[in-house]
Scaffold this motif. Structure first.
Motif, PDB file in Angstrom:
ATOM      1  N   LYS A  94      -8.141  -3.646  -5.725  1.00 23.54           N
ATOM      2  CA  LYS A  94      -8.974  -3.110  -4.655  1.00 23.54           C
ATOM      3  C   LYS A  94     -10.147  -4.046  -4.380  1.00 23.54           C
ATOM      4  N   THR A 119       2.308   2.149   3.335  1.00 24.12           N
ATOM      5  CA  THR A 119       1.469   1.844   4.486  1.00 24.12           C
ATOM      6  C   THR A 119       1.034   3.114   5.203  1.00 24.12           C
ATOM      7  N   GLU A 138      -0.199   5.481  -2.579  1.00 24.87           N
ATOM      8  CA  GLU A 138       0.395   4.154  -2.685  1.00 24.87           C
ATOM      9  C   GLU A 138       0.980   3.868  -4.061  1.00 24.87           C
ATOM     10  N   ARG A 197      -6.244  -7.853   1.055  1.00 25.79           N
ATOM     11  CA  ARG A 197      -5.153  -7.737   2.027  1.00 25.79           C
ATOM     12  C   ARG A 197      -4.091  -8.792   1.777  1.00 25.79           C
ATOM     13  N   GLY A 204      -1.268  -6.879  -6.564  1.00 22.68           N
ATOM     14  CA  GLY A 204      -1.202  -6.246  -5.253  1.00 22.68           C
ATOM     15  C   GLY A 204      -1.937  -4.934  -5.190  1.00 22.68           C
ATOM     16  N   LEU A 205      -2.204  -4.342  -6.350  1.00 21.97           N
ATOM     17  CA  LEU A 205      -2.947  -3.077  -6.396  1.00 21.97           C
ATOM     18  C   LEU A 205      -4.454  -3.295  -6.478  1.00 21.97           C
ATOM     19  N   ARG A 248      -1.960  -7.823  -1.072  1.00 25.77           N
ATOM     20  CA  ARG A 248      -1.012  -6.787  -0.674  1.00 25.77           C
ATOM     21  C   ARG A 248       0.159  -7.397   0.097  1.00 25.77           C
ATOM     22  N   TYR A 249      -0.141  -8.358   0.963  1.00 27.12           N
ATOM     23  CA  TYR A 249       0.934  -9.038   1.711  1.00 27.12           C
ATOM     24  C   TYR A 249       1.891  -9.762   0.748  1.00 27.12           C
TER      25      TYR A 249
END
Length: 636
Positions: A411, A466, A472, A422, A408-409, A425-426
């Motif tokens: 980039k 967010t 983050e 994205r 999730g981190l 991350r979801y």
């Protein structure tokens, strides 16, 4: 085992070599080595399990770091460390912590074999699974789907070479697995102890029967019967009356007189859990928050498991791992791991390759998924196992949950990757949110305030991620930290309470002995007597073996349901003066020997051996008010 090579080799439960532990001996051999070095103490018996538990955390780190980096490896190792059943299990002389270590070692060696293209290492890795088989039999084979899958998708050699190595590795697995069982089964049955919990006095029967297919399709023991919690019902009535009193494993000097045939199981060397009868009903005391006196505190009720907890594993089905019987032992990070399995594979996807062409990261994800899915499926449908067996799920859950966080981190390196970043991350947010909700549900019956803390603080952390993207990592760290509060505390409870239970999820048992009984028996047993007394099950016998160093005969093995010795042979032992006393609890099976004892034995007044005052809590504890001691007559 520490006093006799004969007992050591055959994994004898009792000093007289009457019956074996109902597992294969490798884990016990490590315990004996520690006892030989440091002497016989509670801590020396469990030392090897502690070390193997720590070693498993290290191997998790070593397996994850080369592919996914040190951050993922550290998180995975930390999750493994705070998984409650890992801590509880590693504090006991059960075999599972040792088993998991050798399975992880096999996986690490297989990784090295693939990356270095060393065929002989492939054989070593599968041979290590064979060693694990000699720890806990078919349970070791649960990782084989992951190993076969990984080797075939990750090997960079041609398919003929891979096929050849797979065949040779399987042969190595079979040879190492069967070496000890065949060695024992090939000897005369009169020269070794009865193989505990087997129906034919055979190691192979034990491995593929009692500890094999019956675990999946339904358990019957010795003379038949089932235990509550088995099958598809979450609770039930015990039919066999398996004892649940305090236990410790024996292993002292072997008395003279040979080794009659017989049977038993290791009673974990420490305290045996019991169904307490207190509140909350049926909850696992070994995993409950406790005071230093071992009593649960701050609980607000909640549905109990019901039945005999050591055999209660909930209702079979896809939700079993989320049910009361198992969830607080292993499933704290299960939702996050499931999201991580998808996220990590997606994060490693290379658009330049065909969908079936995997890279190194995807191959490692497949390995951990290949471990998690079959093992999780087994525990979801199996008819008989103890809750602490779910330690088998701890390694893949820890790694996949860690991968959910670090994936999730990830980039985006280009606009094309922005959409994937994205979605990752979801997936991370959904994994953390779902995990927070389930953890809150898990702890509500004990600490409602902790449920609210987990929910609110995790939600705040995700919102701040967010709102302040520059921070983050800080807020994600806090969010993950909040999700570690409950499992971390649950993992500490066994340490806080000094717990080292035979069945780590069942709660506390005292494991004490009736010293008046010991004094009485020593006064009335003759010099020719081999056994301090005879009884039906190892749970009753074990504390007395530890306390006195003398043999105690368990005619029914661990559960009290095996036919380890015939009535004819037993009567001969009585006639020869080898056995002079028999103890019967209210939960014993009414087999031929017990019937004969009740008919011809002479009841000893409870006041003579302190039987009117219960010195142990739990079913079948020697010295309790419902216990009966019989003096046996050689003339009957």
């Amino acid at each position: 085992m520490s006093k006799s090579w004969h007992n050591f080799w055959y994994a004898s439960f009792d000093p007289a070599g009457f019956i074996t532990v109902d597992k294969l001996p490798v884990a016990l051999w490590f315990m004996v080595i520690c006892v030989k070095i440091f002497g016989l103490h509670g801590w020396s018996i469990v030392l090897s399990s502690v070390l193997f538990g720590i070693g498993s955390v290290y191997l998790i780190y070593k397996m994850v770091k080369p592919t996914f980096g040190p951050l993922t490896a550290r998180i995975a190792a930390f999750f493994m460390t705070i998984t409650p059943i890992v801590v509880a299990d590693s504090r006991t002389n059960n075999m599972d912590a040792t088993l998991v270590f050798f399975l992880l070692l096999a996986g690490w060696v297989l990784q090295r074999a693939v990356r270095k293209r060393r065929g002989w290492l492939v054989l070593v890795s599968f041979a290590l699974v064979g060693v694990a088989f000699n720890i806990k039999m078919l349970q070791a084979y649960m990782v084989l789907p992951a190993m076969y899958l990984y080797y075939w998708v990750a090997s960079r050699q041609n398919w003929k070479r891979v096929l050849t190595q797979t065949v040779l590795a399987t042969l190595a697995l079979a040879v190492v697995s069967l070496s000890w069982p065949l060695a024992v089964d090939s000897t005369s049955k009169s020269t070794h102890p009865y193989i505990g919990s087997s129906s034919t006095n055979s190691v192979l029967n034990l491995a593929f029967g009692y500890n094999g297919t019956q675990r999946l399709f339904g358990q019957t023991t010795g003379t038949g019967g089932t235990f509550s919690g088995m099958g598809t019902k979450a609770s039930g009535k015990t039919k066999t009356g398996a004892p649940t009193g305090g236990t410790k494993q024996g292993g002292m000097k072997k008395p003279a007189g040979g080794a009659p045939t017989g049977q038993a199981k290791p009673t974990s060397g420490m305290k045996k859990g019991t169904t307490n009868g207190g509140k909350p009903s049926g909850k696992s005391l070994s995993s409950m928050p406790r005071t230093t006196k071992g009593r649960p505190t701050g609980m607000k009720g909640g549905a109990g498991q019901g039945g005999n907890d050591i055999f209660n594993v909930g209702t079979a089905g896809v939700t079993r791992l989320f049910q009361t019987a198992l969830r607080r032992q292993i499933s704290w990070f299960l939702p996050l791991a499931l999201f991580g399995m998808v996220a990590a594979y997606l994060a490693a996807y290379d658009r330049k390759k065909k969908w079936w062409q995997t890279n190194r990261k995807q191959q490692d994800v497949l390995y951990w998924a290949g471990w998690l899915i079959p093992v999780g499926a087994f525990f979801s449908v199996a008819n008989f196992f103890h809750p602490y067996y779910t330690i088998m799920l701890a390694p893949p859950l820890a790694v996949l949950a860690a991968l959910a966080i670090t994936s999730g981190l990830k980039k985006a390196t280009s606009k094309r990757d922005d959409k994937r970043a994205r979605w990752l991350r979801y997936l991370l947010f959904m994994g953390l949110g779902t995990t927070a909700c389930l953890q809150s549900y898990y702890v509500w019956a004990y600490y409602p305030w902790l449920s609210l803390v987990i929910l609110i603080l995790t939600a705040v952390a995700l919102v701040m991620v967010t709102l302040i993207p520059a921070k983050e990592r800080l807020f994600l760290t806090l969010g993950v930290g909040f999700l570690c509060l409950a499992p971390g505390f649950w993992a500490l409870t066994s340490t806080i309470s000094g717990e080292s239970a035979a069945v780590p999820t069942t709660g506390l048992g005292t494991g004490t002995v009736n010293t008046q009984l010991i004094k009485y028996l020593k006064q009335h047993n003759g010099k020719s007597t081999t056994y301090l007394f005879a009884t039906t099950d190892s749970n009753t016998a074990a504390p007395y073996i530890i306390k006195t160093g003398q043999a105690v005969m368990t005619i029914g093995g661990y559960n009290g349901t095996d036919n380890a010795i015939s009535l004819k042979k037993f009567k001969q032992l009585v006639k020869d003066g080898k056995v002079k006393y028999f103890y019967i609890s209210s939960h014993t099976n009414n087999n031929a020997i017990v019937k004969w004892v009740k008919k011809y034995g002479t009841k000893v007044s409870a006041s003579a051996y302190g039987g009117t005052s219960s010195q142990t809590k739990g079913v079948g504890a020697m010295g309790s008010t419902n216990a009966t001691l019989y003096r046996l007559s050689a003339s009957k």
